[in-house]
Design a protein around this motif. Structure first.
Motif, PDB file in Angstrom:
ATOM      1  N   GLN A 165       0.809  -1.219   0.000  1.00 38.37           N
ATOM      2  CA  GLN A 165       0.000   0.000   0.000  1.00 38.37           C
ATOM      3  C   GLN A 165       0.844   1.271   0.000  1.00 38.37           C
ATOM      4  O   GLN A 165       0.650   2.138  -0.854  1.00 38.37           O
ATOM      5  CB  GLN A 165      -0.969  -0.018   1.181  1.00 38.37           C
ATOM      6  N   PRO A 166       1.799   1.429   0.926  1.00 38.20           N
ATOM      7  CA  PRO A 166       2.627   2.651   0.856  1.00 38.20           C
ATOM      8  C   PRO A 166       3.516   2.692  -0.379  1.00 38.20           C
ATOM      9  O   PRO A 166       3.808   3.763  -0.905  1.00 38.20           O
ATOM     10  CB  PRO A 166       3.455   2.596   2.146  1.00 38.20           C
ATOM     11  N   ALA A 167       3.953   1.505  -0.872  1.00 33.85           N
ATOM     12  CA  ALA A 167       4.811   1.485  -2.056  1.00 33.85           C
ATOM     13  C   ALA A 167       4.044   1.967  -3.289  1.00 33.85           C
ATOM     14  O   ALA A 167       4.557   2.757  -4.088  1.00 33.85           O
ATOM     15  CB  ALA A 167       5.357   0.072  -2.288  1.00 33.85           C
ATOM     16  N   LEU A 168       2.791   1.509  -3.441  1.00 33.72           N
ATOM     17  CA  LEU A 168       1.988   1.943  -4.582  1.00 33.72           C
ATOM     18  C   LEU A 168       1.627   3.418  -4.463  1.00 33.72           C
ATOM     19  O   LEU A 168       1.591   4.140  -5.472  1.00 33.72           O
ATOM     20  CB  LEU A 168       0.725   1.090  -4.686  1.00 33.72           C
ATOM     21  N   ALA A 169       1.358   3.875  -3.236  1.00 35.46           N
ATOM     22  CA  ALA A 169       1.067   5.296  -3.045  1.00 35.46           C
ATOM     23  C   ALA A 169       2.279   6.145  -3.408  1.00 35.46           C
ATOM     24  O   ALA A 169       2.161   7.207  -4.032  1.00 35.46           O
ATOM     25  CB  ALA A 169       0.645   5.555  -1.599  1.00 35.46           C
ATOM     26  N   SER A 170       3.468   5.672  -3.045  1.00 33.07           N
ATOM     27  CA  SER A 170       4.693   6.400  -3.379  1.00 33.07           C
ATOM     28  C   SER A 170       4.910   6.423  -4.887  1.00 33.07           C
ATOM     29  O   SER A 170       5.347   7.433  -5.453  1.00 33.07           O
ATOM     30  CB  SER A 170       5.891   5.747  -2.677  1.00 33.07           C
ATOM     31  N   LEU A 171       4.583   5.318  -5.544  1.00 39.72           N
ATOM     32  CA  LEU A 171       4.715   5.266  -7.001  1.00 39.72           C
ATOM     33  C   LEU A 171       3.767   6.257  -7.661  1.00 39.72           C
ATOM     34  O   LEU A 171       4.148   6.961  -8.609  1.00 39.72           O
ATOM     35  CB  LEU A 171       4.417   3.843  -7.493  1.00 39.72           C
ATOM     36  N   ASP A 172       2.530   6.339  -7.159  1.00 36.53           N
ATOM     37  CA  ASP A 172       1.573   7.300  -7.705  1.00 36.53           C
ATOM     38  C   ASP A 172       2.092   8.729  -7.563  1.00 36.53           C
ATOM     39  O   ASP A 172       1.974   9.549  -8.476  1.00 36.53           O
ATOM     40  CB  ASP A 172       0.227   7.177  -6.988  1.00 36.53           C
ATOM     41  N   GLU A 173       2.664   9.020  -6.396  1.00 37.63           N
ATOM     42  CA  GLU A 173       3.194  10.371  -6.173  1.00 37.63           C
ATOM     43  C   GLU A 173       4.353  10.671  -7.119  1.00 37.63           C
ATOM     44  O   GLU A 173       4.496  11.788  -7.614  1.00 37.63           O
ATOM     45  CB  GLU A 173       3.653  10.511  -4.720  1.00 37.63           C
ATOM     46  N   PRO A 195      -8.532   6.032  -1.403  1.00 35.25           N
ATOM     47  CA  PRO A 195      -7.913   4.700  -1.426  1.00 35.25           C
ATOM     48  C   PRO A 195      -6.440   4.782  -1.799  1.00 35.25           C
ATOM     49  O   PRO A 195      -6.054   5.518  -2.702  1.00 35.25           O
ATOM     50  CB  PRO A 195      -8.710   3.937  -2.504  1.00 35.25           C
ATOM     51  N   GLY A 196      -5.625   4.015  -1.106  1.00 33.71           N
ATOM     52  CA  GLY A 196      -4.197   4.016  -1.393  1.00 33.71           C
ATOM     53  C   GLY A 196      -3.776   2.968  -2.397  1.00 33.71           C
ATOM     54  O   GLY A 196      -2.614   2.906  -2.781  1.00 33.71           O
ATOM     55  N   HIS A 197      -4.740   2.141  -2.848  1.00 31.39           N
ATOM     56  CA  HIS A 197      -4.373   1.046  -3.745  1.00 31.39           C
ATOM     57  C   HIS A 197      -4.745   1.342  -5.191  1.00 31.39           C
ATOM     58  O   HIS A 197      -4.755   0.443  -6.022  1.00 31.39           O
ATOM     59  CB  HIS A 197      -5.066  -0.247  -3.288  1.00 31.39           C
ATOM     60  N   PRO A 233     -11.909   5.047   7.519  1.00 28.80           N
ATOM     61  CA  PRO A 233     -11.479   3.646   7.476  1.00 28.80           C
ATOM     62  C   PRO A 233      -9.958   3.525   7.490  1.00 28.80           C
ATOM     63  O   PRO A 233      -9.246   4.340   6.896  1.00 28.80           O
ATOM     64  CB  PRO A 233     -12.067   3.150   6.139  1.00 28.80           C
ATOM     65  N   LYS A 234      -9.455   2.507   8.181  1.00 25.85           N
ATOM     66  CA  LYS A 234      -8.019   2.376   8.419  1.00 25.85           C
ATOM     67  C   LYS A 234      -7.215   2.117   7.149  1.00 25.85           C
ATOM     68  O   LYS A 234      -6.009   2.361   7.118  1.00 25.85           O
ATOM     69  CB  LYS A 234      -7.764   1.234   9.412  1.00 25.85           C
ATOM     70  N   ASP A 235      -7.866   1.626   6.094  1.00 22.11           N
ATOM     71  CA  ASP A 235      -7.114   1.303   4.885  1.00 22.11           C
ATOM     72  C   ASP A 235      -7.008   2.484   3.926  1.00 22.11           C
ATOM     73  O   ASP A 235      -6.558   2.329   2.791  1.00 22.11           O
ATOM     74  CB  ASP A 235      -7.748   0.114   4.164  1.00 22.11           C
ATOM     75  N   MET A 236      -7.422   3.674   4.363  1.00 20.88           N
ATOM     76  CA  MET A 236      -7.403   4.852   3.510  1.00 20.88           C
ATOM     77  C   MET A 236      -6.188   5.724   3.809  1.00 20.88           C
ATOM     78  O   MET A 236      -5.650   5.716   4.922  1.00 20.88           O
ATOM     79  CB  MET A 236      -8.683   5.667   3.713  1.00 20.88           C
ATOM     80  N   ILE A 237      -5.772   6.492   2.806  1.00 19.06           N
ATOM     81  CA  ILE A 237      -4.729   7.498   2.984  1.00 19.06           C
ATOM     82  C   ILE A 237      -5.418   8.820   3.317  1.00 19.06           C
ATOM     83  O   ILE A 237      -6.455   9.159   2.731  1.00 19.06           O
ATOM     84  CB  ILE A 237      -3.872   7.628   1.718  1.00 19.06           C
ATOM     85  N   THR A 238      -4.870   9.563   4.266  1.00 15.26           N
ATOM     86  CA  THR A 238      -5.523  10.788   4.728  1.00 15.26           C
ATOM     87  C   THR A 238      -4.646  12.014   4.538  1.00 15.26           C
ATOM     88  O   THR A 238      -3.425  11.935   4.585  1.00 15.26           O
ATOM     89  CB  THR A 238      -5.882  10.683   6.223  1.00 15.26           C
TER      90      THR A 238
END
Length: 300
Positions: A72-80, A276-278, A152-157
């Motif tokens: 999840q954090p890796a994909l979010a970092s890739l999006d950024e 969503p972070g995914h 929800p805990k699976d979300m990026i805020t």
């Protein structure tokens, strides 16, 4: 072991997050059966079971949870990283759909939207006002806005600039007639304007002083489900209202309402935009998030 493709890993995150093949398939635009076969192929390629499946549910295994936490954090970092070059493509355009309660929607209209219009005139911000905490993915929203504790805990805020605090207010005329309560318990002898939540339940008024917490069902002969109407009722002298600080700023500055029980105000709560972070962050949403971050840096 052959390295899994980025598409397979993104699909796994969607399934593990939704715990449902149909909803995950709808998100990434494929058939549930195709997605199920892809997950079995991924497990075979990695040599480890990632998902527990039954006829009614799907959930990550211990290995699946571990992989999900890393991806999840890796994909979010890739999006950024990909979004960091968006400015070289030219202007940002498109639509960003946001789900938010009325009070927060009003704050966005006053703060973030003017900045969006200035910087990104080709972006349409579509805000749907809804007091319920819904599944923003299945609802077709890019993001939601809620108090941080209910996200929800699976979300990026991304936190908004201003925290939320609930306070008691009443009009000067009401206080002259009925007196000012000195403790929350004294509210039980006052006319209080009840707050009905989207679930249908009446909201309990929460207070805190020096670590002491107290909750009361302080409801009178008026019950409303809209914060603006609660403020209007309080201004009209119909009783004491328990509302968010954002909703009464103008009335307090004008003197049409007075803050009471100031020693019993609960701790402020952060409010956040969440998404969503995914999944890839659309450019229009990224532009909106950047403005939210910019406003937070400037402060309230």
């Amino acid at each position: 072991m052959a390295r899994p493709s980025l598409n397979d890993l993104t699909a796994f995150v969607a399934v593990a997050t939704h715990r449902n093949f149909r909803r995950a398939a709808d998100e990434i635009g494929t058939a549930p059966s195709t997605l199920s076969h892809a997950m079995r192929a991924l497990e075979e390629r990695m040599g480890v079971r990632l998902l527990n499946r039954t006829t009614r549910s799907v959930s990550p295994t211990e290995a699946g949870y571990r992989l999900l936490g890393r991806l999840q954090p890796a994909l979010a970092s890739l999006d950024e990283a990909l979004d960091s070059v968006a400015g070289f493509r030219g202007k940002v355009a498109g639509t960003v759909r946001i789900n938010a309660p009325r009070l927060v929607a009003g704050l966005l209209v006053r703060t973030a939207l003017p900045r969006m219009a200035e910087l990104h005139p080709d972006v349409t911000v579509d805000i749907v006002v809804d007091g319920r905490l819904i599944d923003i993915v299945s609802g077709g929203f890019d993001a939601g806005v809620r108090p941080f504790g209910s996200v929800p805990k699976d979300m990026i805020t991304v936190l908004l600039a201003r925290p939320l605090t609930f306070i008691c207010v009443a009009s000067p005329a009401y206080l002259d007639r009925f007196g000012e309560p000195g403790t929350p318990e004294e509210l039980l002898r006052h006319h209080c304007i009840g707050h009905r939540m989207p679930s249908g339940k009446l909201y309990r008024w929460e207070f805190e002083r020096a670590g002491q917490e107290l909750a009361l069902e302080a409801n009178g002969t008026i019950v409303l489900d809209d914060e603006e109407l609660m403020v209007e009722a309080a201004i009209g002298g119909l009783g004491v209202a328990y509302v968010a600080n954002w909703a009464v700023e103008a009335a307090l500055s004008e003197g049409s309402l007075r803050k009471i029980l100031t020693a019993w105000v609960p701790a402020p709560e952060e409010v956040a935009v969440y998404y969503p972070g995914h999944r890839a962050v659309p450019p229009a949403l990224r532009a909106f998030l950047d403005i939210v971050k910019e406003l937070r840096k400037k402060g309230p």
